[in-house]
Design an enzyme around this catalytic site. Structure first.
Site, mmCIF file in Angstrom:
data_model
loop_
_atom_site.group_PDB
_atom_site.id
_atom_site.type_symbol
_atom_site.label_atom_id
_atom_site.label_comp_id
_atom_site.label_asym_id
_atom_site.label_seq_id
_atom_site.Cartn_x
_atom_site.Cartn_y
_atom_site.Cartn_z
ATOM 1 C CG ASP A 67 14.919 -43.706 -7.393
ATOM 2 O OD1 ASP A 67 16.050 -43.670 -7.910
ATOM 3 O OD2 ASP A 67 14.710 -43.457 -6.201
ATOM 4 C CG ASP A 136 10.751 -38.820 3.444
ATOM 5 O OD1 ASP A 136 11.677 -39.591 3.108
ATOM 6 O OD2 ASP A 136 9.861 -38.448 2.647
ATOM 7 C CG HIS A 138 12.684 -41.351 0.421
ATOM 8 N ND1 HIS A 138 12.499 -39.990 0.414
ATOM 9 C CD2 HIS A 138 13.916 -41.521 -0.156
ATOM 10 C CE1 HIS A 138 13.532 -39.387 -0.130
ATOM 11 N NE2 HIS A 138 14.418 -40.296 -0.472
#
Ligand code: F6R
Length: 260
Positions: A67, A136, A138
């Site tokens: 990413d 969270d 991810h």
């Protein structure tokens, strides 16, 4: 099921991960590695550098980052391109062209994701993908609600992720709102996933990822659908496992040929 290995600390995890990655890649004529960024892979990258920097076979290596932030100026020290240059590309003795990142510039952003997918496919797919996990749940920047079949695309970061990552910037306002990330479907295409989690703040997320229901609400749970996953966690991150005793027992009773 994933193989879950509980180790004393991130240094031991980094050595184990590096050994498994290098053993897998060194035998490939065209080895392809998937790179994560953030704090988690640091010990793995250091161990890889200690074990293999400058080796001849690395000339054939290609690597793809998971990413990148969208909209940071070129050369921004916290862009993942710069982080990987400092922490992996240069210390390993690679040339920059060996490592691709999804481009985070605003020009051409609408078509960048499809081109990145095509580049991974042209390279023959990813042999080993290193993953961290967000608080969270991810992986990459696939925030809760991401399709389990998603491909590389532009996403909006969750507020909690922006707050978690504000430690790398001078203020929360400087943390980008958008990112471009490999999708969960893209990650599943990699041939071996190595998921790392360190620290008590990761305990809920990693337990939900490997023991909870497979759900877009906890994107890392998608690893349960992959046939070859290694999860390396330190003791604090392992605190919420329901089956921690079993993972320790299974690891202690492995056959020699069942190395990671
Ligand atoms: C970054 C990435 C993210 C991080 C995650 C954990 O390339 O893929 O999923 O792995 O946000 O970040 P750290 O390692 O900083 O806790």
């Amino acid at each position: 099921m994933a193989e879950i290995v509980i180790v004393p600390d991130d240094q031991v995890a980094g050595e184990l991960a590096a050994e498994a990655i290098l053993r897998r890649l060194i035998d490939e004529p065209e080895p392809v590695l998937g790179l994560a960024t953030g704090s988690t892979p640091t010990s793995t990258y250091h161990a890889m550098v200690r074990r293999a920097a400058g080796q001849d076979w690395l000339k054939n290596l290609k690597a793809f980052a998971l990413d990148e932030y969208v909209g940071l100026p070129d050369g921004h020290p916290e862009s993942y391109a710069e982080v990987l240059r400092r922490e992996f590309i240069e210390p390993m003795g690679l040339v920059p062209a060996q490592v691709m990142l999804p481009p985070g510039g605003l020009d051409g952003l609408s078509t960048a994701a499809a081109q990145y997918e095509a580049a991974i496919a042209d390279a023959g797919g990813i042999d080993v993908q290193i993953l961290g996990i967000g608080t969270d749940g991810h992986i990459g920047f696939n925030e809760p609600g991401s399709s389990l079949a998603s491909r590389t695309r532009v996403k909006t970061l969750a507020e909690s992720t922006r707050r978690d990552n504000a430690r790398f910037f001078s203020s929360l306002d400087e943390v980008p709102v958008h990112c471009i990330t490999q999708g969960l479907g893209t990650v599943l295409d990699s041939r071996h996933l190595i998921l790392l989690a360190f620290g008590a703040h990761k305990a809920d997320a990693i337990a939900a990822a490997v023991e909870g229901p497979v759900s877009a609400s906890l994107p890392a749970s998608v690893v349960q659908l992959h046939p070859h996953v290694t999860v390396l966690v330190d003791e604090p991150a392992a605190a919420k496992f329901k089956h921690g005793d079993y993972y320790r027992f299974a690891y202690a009773n492995k056959f020699e040929w069942q190395r990671l």
